[in-house]
Motif scaffolding. Structure first.
Motif, PDB file in Angstrom:
ATOM      1  N   GLN A 129       1.194  -7.996   7.951  1.00 49.14           N
ATOM      2  CA  GLN A 129       2.458  -7.967   7.191  1.00 49.14           C
ATOM      3  C   GLN A 129       2.212  -7.059   6.003  1.00 49.14           C
ATOM      4  OE1 GLN A 129       4.772 -11.619   6.688  1.00 49.14           O
ATOM      5  NE2 GLN A 129       4.844 -11.216   4.490  1.00 49.14           N
ATOM      6  N   CYS A 130       3.022  -6.031   5.894  1.00 50.18           N
ATOM      7  CA  CYS A 130       2.752  -5.037   4.858  1.00 50.18           C
ATOM      8  C   CYS A 130       4.027  -4.376   4.364  1.00 50.18           C
ATOM      9  CB  CYS A 130       1.779  -3.967   5.379  1.00 50.18           C
ATOM     10  SG  CYS A 130       2.357  -3.107   6.867  1.00 50.18           S
ATOM     11  N   PHE A 131       3.905  -3.785   3.195  1.00 50.26           N
ATOM     12  CA  PHE A 131       5.000  -3.023   2.595  1.00 50.26           C
ATOM     13  C   PHE A 131       4.428  -1.685   2.149  1.00 50.26           C
ATOM     14  CE2 PHE A 131       8.811  -2.025   0.496  1.00 50.26           C
ATOM     15  CZ  PHE A 131       9.746  -2.965   0.866  1.00 50.26           C
ATOM     16  N   PHE A 132       5.052  -0.605   2.607  1.00 43.75           N
ATOM     17  CA  PHE A 132       4.556   0.740   2.340  1.00 43.75           C
ATOM     18  C   PHE A 132       5.465   1.448   1.334  1.00 43.75           C
ATOM     19  CE2 PHE A 132       4.778   5.330   3.417  1.00 43.75           C
ATOM     20  CZ  PHE A 132       3.493   5.686   3.050  1.00 43.75           C
ATOM     21  N   GLY A 151       9.259  -3.035  -6.596  1.00 49.29           N
ATOM     22  CA  GLY A 151       8.092  -2.950  -7.459  1.00 49.29           C
ATOM     23  C   GLY A 151       7.225  -1.762  -7.091  1.00 49.29           C
ATOM     24  N   SER A 152       5.927  -1.915  -7.225  1.00 46.81           N
ATOM     25  CA  SER A 152       4.987  -0.842  -6.898  1.00 46.81           C
ATOM     26  C   SER A 152       3.605  -1.443  -6.680  1.00 46.81           C
ATOM     27  CB  SER A 152       4.926   0.189  -8.033  1.00 46.81           C
ATOM     28  OG  SER A 152       4.343  -0.403  -9.204  1.00 46.81           O
ATOM     29  N   VAL A 153       2.703  -0.665  -6.132  1.00 44.48           N
ATOM     30  CA  VAL A 153       1.336  -1.143  -5.913  1.00 44.48           C
ATOM     31  C   VAL A 153       0.668  -1.427  -7.258  1.00 44.48           C
ATOM     32  CG1 VAL A 153      -0.942  -0.545  -5.020  1.00 44.48           C
ATOM     33  CG2 VAL A 153       1.118   0.063  -3.717  1.00 44.48           C
ATOM     34  N   ALA A 154       0.777  -0.463  -8.175  1.00 48.66           N
ATOM     35  CA  ALA A 154       0.123  -0.623  -9.481  1.00 48.66           C
ATOM     36  C   ALA A 154       0.729  -1.773 -10.262  1.00 48.66           C
ATOM     37  CB  ALA A 154       0.239   0.681 -10.279  1.00 48.66           C
ATOM     38  N   GLY A 155       2.064  -1.895 -10.229  1.00 47.62           N
ATOM     39  CA  GLY A 155       2.725  -2.979 -10.966  1.00 47.62           C
ATOM     40  C   GLY A 155       2.356  -4.341 -10.424  1.00 47.62           C
ATOM     41  N   ALA A 156       2.261  -4.454  -9.088  1.00 46.52           N
ATOM     42  CA  ALA A 156       1.895  -5.724  -8.469  1.00 46.52           C
ATOM     43  C   ALA A 156       0.467  -6.113  -8.850  1.00 46.52           C
ATOM     44  CB  ALA A 156       2.041  -5.623  -6.964  1.00 46.52           C
ATOM     45  N   TYR A 199       0.846  -1.195   0.000  1.00 43.70           N
ATOM     46  CA  TYR A 199       0.000   0.000   0.000  1.00 43.70           C
ATOM     47  C   TYR A 199       0.882   1.245   0.000  1.00 43.70           C
ATOM     48  CZ  TYR A 199       0.727   1.235   4.979  1.00 43.70           C
ATOM     49  OH  TYR A 199       1.246   1.635   6.180  1.00 43.70           O
ATOM     50  N   GLY A 200       0.268   2.372  -0.351  1.00 45.72           N
ATOM     51  CA  GLY A 200       0.984   3.637  -0.325  1.00 45.72           C
ATOM     52  C   GLY A 200       0.710   4.502  -1.519  1.00 45.72           C
ATOM     53  N   GLU A 201       1.687   5.358  -1.821  1.00 43.24           N
ATOM     54  CA  GLU A 201       1.552   6.336  -2.895  1.00 43.24           C
ATOM     55  C   GLU A 201       1.852   5.693  -4.255  1.00 43.24           C
ATOM     56  OE1 GLU A 201       4.376   9.339  -1.980  1.00 43.24           O
ATOM     57  OE2 GLU A 201       3.416   9.956  -0.107  1.00 43.24           O
ATOM     58  N   ASP A 202       1.542   6.418  -5.296  1.00 43.69           N
ATOM     59  CA  ASP A 202       1.932   6.012  -6.646  1.00 43.69           C
ATOM     60  C   ASP A 202       3.379   6.468  -6.852  1.00 43.69           C
ATOM     61  OD1 ASP A 202       2.212   5.325  -9.252  1.00 43.69           O
ATOM     62  OD2 ASP A 202       0.796   6.808 -10.044  1.00 43.69           O
ATOM     63  N   THR A 203       4.303   5.570  -6.611  1.00 38.30           N
ATOM     64  CA  THR A 203       5.726   5.931  -6.629  1.00 38.30           C
ATOM     65  C   THR A 203       6.398   5.659  -7.963  1.00 38.30           C
ATOM     66  OG1 THR A 203       6.268   3.711  -5.834  1.00 38.30           O
ATOM     67  CG2 THR A 203       5.964   5.428  -4.177  1.00 38.30           C
ATOM     68  N   GLY A 226      14.310   6.773   1.719  1.00 37.59           N
ATOM     69  CA  GLY A 226      14.012   6.080   0.467  1.00 37.59           C
ATOM     70  C   GLY A 226      12.550   5.746   0.277  1.00 37.59           C
ATOM     71  N   GLY A 227      11.735   5.919   1.333  1.00 36.55           N
ATOM     72  CA  GLY A 227      10.290   5.783   1.182  1.00 36.55           C
ATOM     73  C   GLY A 227       9.749   4.370   1.248  1.00 36.55           C
ATOM     74  N   LEU A 228      10.602   3.354   1.446  1.00 32.97           N
ATOM     75  CA  LEU A 228      10.137   1.964   1.463  1.00 32.97           C
ATOM     76  C   LEU A 228      10.237   1.412   2.885  1.00 32.97           C
ATOM     77  CD1 LEU A 228      11.910   0.666  -1.781  1.00 32.97           C
ATOM     78  CD2 LEU A 228       9.587   1.582  -1.555  1.00 32.97           C
ATOM     79  N   TYR A 229       9.077   1.111   3.491  1.00 32.17           N
ATOM     80  CA  TYR A 229       9.011   0.606   4.858  1.00 32.17           C
ATOM     81  C   TYR A 229       8.217  -0.702   4.867  1.00 32.17           C
ATOM     82  CZ  TYR A 229      10.478   5.295   6.330  1.00 32.17           C
ATOM     83  OH  TYR A 229      11.175   6.476   6.507  1.00 32.17           O
ATOM     84  N   TYR A 230       8.532  -1.565   5.827  1.00 34.55           N
ATOM     85  CA  TYR A 230       7.792  -2.823   5.918  1.00 34.55           C
ATOM     86  C   TYR A 230       7.496  -3.148   7.383  1.00 34.55           C
ATOM     87  CZ  TYR A 230      12.324  -4.925   7.099  1.00 34.55           C
ATOM     88  OH  TYR A 230      13.517  -5.219   7.697  1.00 34.55           O
ATOM     89  N   CYS A 231       6.470  -3.978   7.584  1.00 33.28           N
ATOM     90  CA  CYS A 231       6.106  -4.458   8.922  1.00 33.28           C
ATOM     91  C   CYS A 231       5.898  -5.969   8.883  1.00 33.28           C
ATOM     92  CB  CYS A 231       4.795  -3.819   9.401  1.00 33.28           C
ATOM     93  SG  CYS A 231       4.820  -2.030   9.566  1.00 33.28           S
ATOM     94  N   PHE A 232       6.347  -6.633   9.950  1.00 31.66           N
ATOM     95  CA  PHE A 232       6.016  -8.034  10.178  1.00 31.66           C
ATOM     96  C   PHE A 232       5.167  -8.115  11.437  1.00 31.66           C
ATOM     97  CE2 PHE A 232       9.709  -8.869   7.455  1.00 31.66           C
ATOM     98  CZ  PHE A 232       9.247  -9.920   6.677  1.00 31.66           C
ATOM     99  N   PRO A 233       4.139  -8.940  11.423  1.00 30.23           N
ATOM    100  CA  PRO A 233       3.262  -9.047  12.600  1.00 30.23           C
ATOM    101  C   PRO A 233       3.946  -9.788  13.750  1.00 30.23           C
ATOM    102  CG  PRO A 233       2.643 -10.680  10.959  1.00 30.23           C
ATOM    103  CD  PRO A 233       3.708  -9.825  10.325  1.00 30.23           C
ATOM    104  N   ALA A 234       3.297  -9.820  14.884  1.00 35.32           N
ATOM    105  CA  ALA A 234       3.842 -10.489  16.069  1.00 35.32           C
ATOM    106  C   ALA A 234       4.077 -11.972  15.811  1.00 35.32           C
ATOM    107  CB  ALA A 234       2.901 -10.295  17.251  1.00 35.32           C
ATOM    108  N   SER A 235       3.243 -12.587  14.943  1.00 36.91           N
ATOM    109  CA  SER A 235       3.403 -14.009  14.639  1.00 36.91           C
ATOM    110  C   SER A 235       4.688 -14.311  13.886  1.00 36.91           C
ATOM    111  CB  SER A 235       2.206 -14.501  13.822  1.00 36.91           C
ATOM    112  OG  SER A 235       2.130 -13.796  12.593  1.00 36.91           O
TER     113      SER A 235
END
Length: 860
Positions: free
Chosen positions: A690-693, A544-549, A534-538, A704-713
């Motif tokens: 679990q996400c990529f921003f 990669g990117s949201v639109a490309g994915a 998720y995020g902006e149109d980068t 650089g604008g690219l952040y990620y999260c992993f859940p507690a699991s």
């Protein structure tokens, strides 16, 4: 007191001066008032032959004749008397003419001059209180060298060259003239004396010296470091003591006194071997700052430390009465010659139970190297790798120290007597001649060597095992996927959600292989907890990117969910603060995370269970040599082991260019990134997905604008436990800043310390995007190895059809691990039938890698 040659009983009866019998290591002058010469000779002609008949050759060597000939005829050097002669010393000291006023050179040789067992000792350049002090130091050192040479039967007797520069400043010494004067003397002595470096003499001096005479043993045409050799004998002796006492190094503490070239390596090696604690000190405090060691503060005294091992690697005679009073180590093992101030101090430590391994055992590395240089010159000058020389020295010193402790029944008070029982048999060939046999005994034959125990290396070993290929897997870290490298951790993303369909197809192939691996190892390695982009149109980024994915998922017919607005995302993922934002997103429900460290361990485990793979950790590869005859690869390890293999797979990660430059003369366009991530405590009722921003890079290039999260699991390990009502998640960035520290040239310059600039950016992202009162509790910096086009390298080395390379895959490749391993295995064994439809994008010859351009530039 072994001599440079063993004499028969009749020779001893004929030559022995009855007024100076050496019994074991103590000279016993016979007093006329208690024992007449007649009575002495009667003993020698009756009791001595009986003793000789029932004793080993070591005992014969304990009776040392006085030399009847001081110097061969024709030599006009001036002979100097010394006080040790009154104690029965057999050492001859003669003065060498020197052209520079105010400087005196003395050569001390223990025994007769002879070419079949020449004297050997380094050249020491010092300012002494008087010439007589210089002479007596030369005698003491020469006789110490005799003990070292005799202990191992190097083929030499003891000698020493001592230069007293007196009131002449060291920098004003005419070194070139001094070396020429020394060379003239060595030439005159015609091979009966060899020398090398010692205090205040160096390789440049030896190069000058050897240009005038061949009687120099300083490793000048070899990459063997004599300081390293000495350090290795210290470490080997420590290991021998531990072996005799059935103790582990991780249960022992050490005080390394003196951190010059020898001491610093000893300290580093003790850390590498897993010592519980290594304390260091030096007059130069900076030299004591050694990675993994505890350097003493300026107000701390080394002799007040409570340690198991005292390891003296500094000046002689430093262990004095004050040290005796304040320090009680269990063992004293070091490189220092004559570490005790006097015999009374030594006896005091014996009474305390401090077992001392004599320097004739523990500090003999350099003269052992000399024995190879003298007896096996071709092997010494390039036929063997330095680590093989060091491995041989380590084994010899470990065995000798172990023998000594066992003979002494591990009792300090028995050491002096036991020493005489472990001297080598000087009637045998010099010890250097055993080196080729040692190399043969320490050569292991296999099909393939894999260098690097991260994702690619363990995957290659796993695939080799499935193909029936015997493999040795070598990792320099203390475990597979070690903390210092890229593959370590709890979690890596796996996904089919790519902008490039090629990688989506690769992931599909890899997922099938992951399932097989899970069945074989009996562990759950992949956890399908979904993934949100998720995020902006980068536009397109390295991820990669949201639109490309979205486009790829649609074109390949892969299941996914698209979210057109931030409000849509917020409704589905309420832990994210996206309401009212211009964000869009795409979600792959079947994506998830791979347990990264566990996956590496599992692949190695399956490979080892097949009986076809052996993993070696905590061991560096020091040399790689390819045979010109059969193309096989000799991979020489840090302990001197030579692994002979049909093929080699290189997977050294961020160390790629260091390996390629050192062993193949190649360099690639690879960047090392310092990539940050952190653990956060967050409210237990907040479920972060679990996400990529994605957002656009900041103008200054730091964000650089690219952040990620992993859940507690996906978070299994953390240095801290979660507080009540909290759980732990992982948040990180997939970029480097513009700061130079974030792109070090090599791993030697890599810092694992987090940068406040980046950590503050991660904190800011967490506060801006995540609910749940998140607080950072731990931060980590990992090395990424990157290519400029973000495609990894998977290819054969040019000119080496049996050597495959993987690199540049950090943050991109883990999800494909079993597939990558299969490709590398096929590359190394010369096959071109790959599961991946097109390997050209991973080629070493593509412009982004830069190898082809460098080769063309070199040819031009």
């Amino acid at each position: 007191q072994p001599t440079s040659s063993i004499k028969s009983s009749s020779e001893i009866e004929r030559d022995l001066d009855p007024r100076s019998i050496h019994f074991f290591s103590s000279p016993i002058p016979l007093d006329e008032t208690t024992t007449t010469e007649e009575e002495s000779m009667k003993f020698l002609t009756t009791a001595l032959p009986l003793l000789l008949a029932s004793s080993s050759s070591f005992f014969v060597a304990a009776f040392q004749p006085r030399s009847s000939s001081r110097l061969p005829s024709g030599l006009d050097f001036q002979i100097h008397d010394h006080d040790y002669e009154k104690q029965g010393s057999n050492t001859v000291v003669f003065e060498v003419p020197v052209r520079q006023d105010g400087i005196k050179m003395y050569i001390a040789n223990d025994g007769d001059l002879q070419t079949h067992r020449p004297g050997n000792g380094g050249m020491r350049l010092m300012s002494y209180e008087s010439d007589q002090h210089a002479i007596e130091d030369a005698v003491r050192l020469a006789e110490g060298m005799t003990r070292k040479h005799a202990m191992y039967n190097t083929g030499f007797s003891g000698a020493k060259l001592v230069v007293n520069h007196g009131d002449v400043d060291l920098e004003d010494v005419d070194r070139a003239g001094l070396m020429q004067d020394c060379a003239k003397a060595l030439e005159t002595l015609d091979g009966s004396i060899y020398t090398g470096c010692d205090l205040n003499t160096n390789d440049d001096d030896m190069k000058h010296l050897i240009s005038h005479t061949p009687y120099v043993l300083a490793g000048l045409d070899s990459t063997v470091d004599t300081n390293m050799a000495t350090a290795i004998s210290v470490v080997g002796s420590i290991l021998g003591v531990l072996q005799a006492h059935q103790e582990k190094i991780e249960d022992n503490t050490f005080m390394v006194q003196g951190c010059g070239k020898v001491g610093s390596f000893v300290a580093s090696e003790l850390v590498r071997l897993g010592a519980k604690q290594v304390k260091t000190c030096d007059l130069d405090c900076e030299r004591a700052s050694i990675h993994g060691c505890t350097a003493l503060k300026e107000d701390e005294q080394w002799f007040q430390q409570d340690v198991d091992f005292l390891v003296p690697c500094a000046n002689s005679l430093a262990i004095n009465e004050q040290v005796l009073e304040e320090m009680s180590p269990r063992f004293v093992v070091g490189a220092t010659n004559q570490p005790y101030a006097n015999a009374q101090v030594r006896a005091g430590f014996d009474e305390k139970g401090a077992l001392h391994v004599p320097e004739s055992i523990s500090s003999a590395g350099a003269i052992l190297a000399d024995s190879i240089e003298w007896t096996q010159p071709d092997l010494f000058r390039g036929g063997a790798a330095p680590s093989q020389v060091y491995g041989w020295i380590r084994d010899l010193s470990q065995d000798k120290a172990h023998q000594l402790c066992r003979r002494a029944q591990n009792e300090a008070r028995n050491i002096l007597q036991a020493v005489d029982d472990v001297y080598a048999d000087n009637t045998q060939d010099p010890i250097g001649q055993s080196f080729p046999e040692w190399i043969a005994e320490n050569t292991k034959v296999t099909d393939c060597v894999v260098l690097g125990g991260g994702m690619a290396g363990t995957a290659a070993a796993y695939s080799n095992a499935k193909a029936g290929i015997k493999t040795v897997l070598v990792e320099q870290g203390d475990s597979l996927a070690p903390k210092m490298a890229s593959s370590n951790g709890d979690s890596r993303m796996y996904r089919q959600m790519y902008s490039n369909p090629f990688f989506s197809k690769m992931q599909t192939l890899a997922l099938d292989q992951w399932k097989v691996l899970e069945e074989e190892c009996g562990e759950k390695l992949l956890h399908p907890n979904g993934l949100l982009f998720y995020g902006e149109d980068t536009g397109e980024t390295v991820e990669g990117s949201v639109a490309g994915a979205q486009q790829t998922m649609e074109s390949l017919g892969l299941p996914h969910t698209f979210y057109a607005t931030g409000d849509d995302i917020a409704r589905q993922f309420p832990a994210l603060k996206t309401k009212g934002t211009p964000y869009s997103g795409v979600y792959e429900e079947t994506a998830g995370h791979v347990r990264s460290s566990a996956a590496c361990a599992a692949m190695a485990k399956v490979a080892e269970a097949s009986g076809l793979c052996k993993s070696i950790t905590n061991c560096k590869v020091t040399d790689i040599r390819k045979s010109s005859e059969d193309g096989k690869v000799n991979v020489i390890l840090e302990d001197g082991t030579n692994v002979l293999a049909k093929s080699l797979i290189l997977a050294p990660g961020a160390w790629t260019n260091q390996v390629l430059e050192e062993h193949f003369g190649m360099k690639l366009n690879l960047d090392i990134w310092r990539v940050h991530w952190a653990h956060y405590e967050i409210d237990e009722n907040v479920d972060v997905p679990q996400c990529f921003f994605f957002r656009k890079e900041s103008e200054d290039g730091n964000d650089g604008g690219l952040y990620y999260c992993f859940p507690a699991s996906a978070t299994e390990t953390c240095s801290q436990k979660a507080s009540p009502g909290k759980k732990i998640i992982k948040v990180g960035v997939d970029f480097k800043t513009n700061e130079s520290i974030d792109q070090p040239p090599t791993m030697d310059a890599f810092s694992y310390e987090g940068m406040p600039l980046v950590l503050n950016m991660i904190d800011g992202f967490v506060q801006e995007h995540l609910k749940g009162n998140a607080k950072r509790i731990e931060d980590v910096v990992s090395p990424y190895c990157m290519t400029s086009d973000s495609y990894f390298i998977m290819d054969r080395l040019p000119g080496h059809d049996n050597i495959a390379l993987f690199s540049g895959g950090s943050g991109r490749a883990f999800k494909f691990a079993p597939l990558i391993g299969d490709c590398l295995s096929r590359l190394a064994r010369g096959e071109d039938d790959f599961l991946v439809e097109d390997m050209s994008c991973f080629s070493l010859e593509r412009p982004a890698v830069g190898l082809k351009q460098r080769v063309e530039a070199a040819m031009a």
